[in-house]
Design a protein around this motif. Structure first.
Motif, short mmCIF file in Angstrom:
data_model
loop_
_atom_site.label_atom_id
_atom_site.label_comp_id
_atom_site.label_asym_id
_atom_site.label_seq_id
_atom_site.Cartn_x
_atom_site.Cartn_y
_atom_site.Cartn_z
N CYS A 135 42.13 44.95 32.92
CA CYS A 135 42.76 43.79 33.53
C CYS A 135 43.71 44.20 34.64
O CYS A 135 44.01 45.38 34.82
CB CYS A 135 43.51 42.97 32.48
N GLY A 136 44.19 43.19 35.36
CA GLY A 136 45.23 43.43 36.35
C GLY A 136 44.75 43.37 37.77
O GLY A 136 43.63 42.95 38.07
N PRO A 137 45.60 43.81 38.70
CA PRO A 137 45.26 43.72 40.12
C PRO A 137 44.16 44.71 40.50
O PRO A 137 44.11 45.82 39.98
CB PRO A 137 46.58 44.08 40.81
N ARG A 138 43.29 44.29 41.38
CA ARG A 138 42.23 45.15 41.91
C ARG A 138 42.12 44.93 43.43
O ARG A 138 42.76 45.60 44.21
CB ARG A 138 40.88 44.87 41.21
N PHE A 139 41.32 43.94 43.81
CA PHE A 139 41.03 43.70 45.23
C PHE A 139 42.30 43.51 46.06
O PHE A 139 42.39 44.01 47.18
CB PHE A 139 40.13 42.48 45.35
N THR A 140 43.28 42.82 45.53
CA THR A 140 44.45 42.48 46.34
C THR A 140 45.34 43.69 46.62
O THR A 140 46.21 43.62 47.49
CB THR A 140 45.29 41.39 45.65
N ILE A 141 45.15 44.81 45.88
CA ILE A 141 45.97 46.00 46.13
C ILE A 141 45.19 47.13 46.78
O ILE A 141 45.76 48.17 47.11
CB ILE A 141 46.64 46.51 44.83
#
Length: 751
Positions: A135-141
């Motif tokens: 889970c968590g941030p992927r594309f946006t970071i």
């Protein structure tokens, strides 16, 4: 290793940043195999060797139980020569070569991380940035690929010893989870004044306190800033609406869980599944009459847009507040959502009373996605966070790399190569410099991380669209103009993995036609390569041009004139009607349009629902909301021998009912039924002449649930196969995919 065999394995798909290497490592170690696994620009590479039976088991099991966020597209295995390796290991990523790997979308906080978040004995108790491989941030970071920490916005956060131990432990679910962090080494939360001064106290608790006294707080999320207010407070939501200059368009709500969602809206199984899934879009659902929601949240609307928390910060905030909150885009109306900290403080200073922010940068601005349940499935109205950048797979590959620039409103672009079409996040309406900047920056990012150097650039035919002008200004590419409504139908075909031919029904606000007029009520005989305009709504003038879009009463005047209704109708702006009708008759600043959207506008204004709009499609939305779903009466529109469908007939019938004192909900329903009947009769006529029995529905008008239900049911009863959108929006947000599909089909033609 006596009798050992070896295979070199390649895994393609969304397999980076999702725990795939640890999964492979555990699988191989469990079978006593040796070798290695790593990331590169193509995806995941594996070298595996050991006893033949164990290697065969490994290859058989590889695709059976992958990590939750993985999406395997293809596994290839090639026999090699055993090297004598004695252990299995994870190796460093390789960044050289053409990039073909896929990137996972951002994903909602998983159950394991939520347990840690709420466990007072856990070292991440209450930490608003808890995440793991699942889970968590992927594309946006992501700044670049391969997806490794140095190429993300987490690069500046050096892991502490405890996090590093988890990161390097193959048995830990944070093994090689790039955003791994904790309170000792990760991002920090702070609550500030609009001027940037840090406020004392617990940031989450103080934010909840501000919301409870009617304040508006800007909250930094995964893809940008939101503006939050207490959903049950009329003063707070009305103030937010005034500050954002957003007069009527509904606000989205965030609720703590499904139980709270069911107290606010009617939630069916599809809605519950989408709300609680990993993508966590805004889901449009029927509101309950006793919903604890202030009138200013969604004025006059029978639906509410709900979403569940998708970051640890959201979970903490909703728990602290204890009731639903408005969570709307952090911007002034028509601007892109703020995602950079300095820009957010500058732009939101006049809206927010405080700012809840943190120091993990957002690299890609990404709005919340919007979905509604439709006929047992889900219909995506805005495809953005949680969905992007996972590609739409094309049935036939692009022979050359393609960039499609999309439309003007609800813009997305699409970069494509091979079988992958990377539809962008929601850009918005390309009507100002700020949004154009987001468009160009997005194209630069997508083409870099997916290593796509466009050789073909597809664009709309409208010469004044900023997306068209962008395409025409590019050098060294082949340009491919694609008619707007052909792109709509091609998008529906690509969405369903077929190539046609079909009877395409493209109903929308408007699009530039091949004859230089404004189309929008079109029946096309189409495949991906080409189309024939086989039937259409009868064109009527748009008195005042664009003013007729903002002021639907002008379309009512034009349609009433076309219908030759001479009675004195009880309508708004009656004193201006004759002047406007004269403009229409003389063709003075009154371009002709066959737009279905303008027909809906005309009827909404005629029956007194909406004479001036404050957001796109408002009149049509309110006409659908008004319609009595139990009414079975219908109006009849003539279909001429040359395929012209006379929309004025529907207006004449509505005017007659209006004069007879028939209630608004009945007139609205009879109009919807009449449009549905007209579509079905026209498709039947085209089946008789063309032999085609598959109908593709596309265009913004088909966001109308009542109309879609009526049309699909009646088409199927009449023996048609019906295609609708499921992966991409039926509105102009899906246009860029259709442009890619058309450009690719044309590029496959010999010569």
């Amino acid at each position: 290793m006596t009798g050992a065999v070896r295979y070199d394995v390649r895994v393609e798909g969304v397999v980076q940043g999702v725990g795939f290497r640890p999964y492979v490592y555990a699988l191989a170690r469990g079978l006593g195999l040796a070798g290695l696994v790593g990331n590169d620009v193509d995806g995941v590479f594996i070298e595996v060797e050991g006893p033949a039976a164990a290697v065969e088991r490994f290859l058989a099991d590889l695709a059976h139980d992958p990590p939750p966020l993985a999406a395997i597209e293809r596994i290839t295995a090639r026999a090699g020569t055993a090297s004598g390796a004695v252990e299995f290991r994870i190796v460093a990523s390789a960044a050289a070569g053409a990039r073909r790997t896929l990137i996972s979308a951002d994903s909602a906080t998983c159950a394991d991380c939520l347990r840690e978040l709420g466990d007072p004995l856990d070292r991440r108790f209450g930490y608003p940035f808890v995440n793991c491989t699942n889970c968590g941030p992927r594309f946006t970071i992501v700044r670049d690929v391969p997806y490794d920490r140095p190429l993300t916005t987490m690069a500046d956060f050096a892991m502490c010893a405890a996090c590093s131990a988890e990161y390097h432990d193959p048995g830990d679910r944070r093994f090689h989870a790039q955003p791994t962090c904790c309170a000792d080494c990760g991002p920090t939360l702070r609550l500030c004044t609009p001027a940037g001064e840090r406020l004392a106290g617990d940031p989450v608790g103080e934010t909840a306190a501000l919301l409870h006294v009617g304040k508006v707080v800007a909250v930094k999320g995964l893809g940008g800033y939101h503006l939050a207010a207490l959903a049950g407070s009329e003063s707070a939501t009305a103030s937010l609406r005034a500050r954002k200059h957003r007069e009527d368009k509904p606000f989205a709500l965030m609720v703590a869980d499904l139980a709270e969602a069911r107290r606010v809206c009617q939630v069916d199984d599809v809605g519950a599944g989408v709300l609680a899934g990993r993508r966590r879009p805004i889901v449009l659902l029927p509101r309950r009459a006793d919903a604890p929601v202030a009138p200013s949240v969604a004025p006059g609307n029978r639906e509410l847009g709900l979403m569940l928390p998708y970051t640890p910060l959201h979970h903490l905030l909703l728990h602290a507040v204890g009731e639903p909150i408005v969570l709307t885009s952090g911007n002034v109306s028509d601007e892109p959502i703020a995602h950079l900290d300095d820009d957010a403080f500058a732009r939101l200073a006049g809206i927010a009373d405080a700012v809840l922010t943190h120091d993990r940068p957002i690299h890609v601005r990404t709005d919340d996605s919007v979905v509604r349940p439709l006929r047992g499935g889900e219909s995506v109205l805005r495809r953005s966070r949680g969905y992007v950048p996972e590609p739409v797979r094309l049935a036939a590959p692009c022979p050359r790399p393609i960039l499609a620039c999309g439309a003007e409103l609800k813009n997305t672009f699409c970069a494509a190569k091979g079988n992958h079409a990377f539809l962008s996040h929601h850009i918005g309406d390309l009507e100002n410099y700020a949004t154009l900047g987001s468009f160009t920056a997005g194209i630069e990012h997508f083409t870099r991380v997916f290593d796509i150097a466009p050789e073909i650039v597809a664009h709309d035919l409208h010469p004044e669209y900023l997306s068209t002008k962008y395409a025409l200004d590019l050098d060294g590419v082949d340009l491919e103009g694609v008619q707007h409504h052909h792109a709509h139908i091609a998008s529906c075909l690509a969405d369903n993995g077929v190539s046609g031919p079909v009877i395409g029904v493209a109903f929308d606000g408007l699009g530039y036609g091949t004859d230089g007029t404004l189309w929008g009520g079109e029946f096309l005989l189409a495949d991906l390569l080409s189309f024939e305009r086989a039937a259409h709504l009868a064109p009527v003038p748009m008195p005042g041009g664009a003013a007729a879009i903002r002021q639907p009463w002008r379309m009512a005047a034009s349609y009433v004139d076309a219908a030759r209704v001479t009675d004195d109708l009880p309508v708004a702006h009656r004193e201006h009607w004759e002047q406007v009708r004269e403009m229409a008759r003389k063709g003075v600043n009154a371009p002709l349009t066959s737009s279905a959207g303008r027909l809906f506008d005309a009827v909404a204004a005629l029956i007194g629902l909406r004479d001036t709009i404050n957001y796109e499609g408002q009149a049509a939305v309110e006409l659908e909301q008004c319609a009595d779903p139990t009414e079975r009466g219908s109006y009849l529109a003539d279909l001429t021998d040359d395929g012209v469908l006379v929309g004025a007939d529907l207006v004449r019938a509505a005017a007659r009912d209006l004069l007879d004192g028939v209630a608004q909900p009945v007139i609205a329903a009879r109009f919807h039924n009449g449009v549905a009947d007209a579509i079905v009769r026209t498709c039947g006529w085209l089946r008789d002449t063309s032999g085609l029995a598959t109908v593709a529905l596309s265009g913004g008008v088909f966001q109308n649930l009542l109309l879609v239900d009526r049309v699909v049911d009646r088409l199927r009863v009449n023996g048609f196969e019906v295609l609708t959108h499921c992966q991409v929006p039926t509105n102009d947000g899906g246009i860029s995919l259709g442009q890619v599909a058309v450009a690719a089909a044309r590029a496959r033609q010999p010569g």
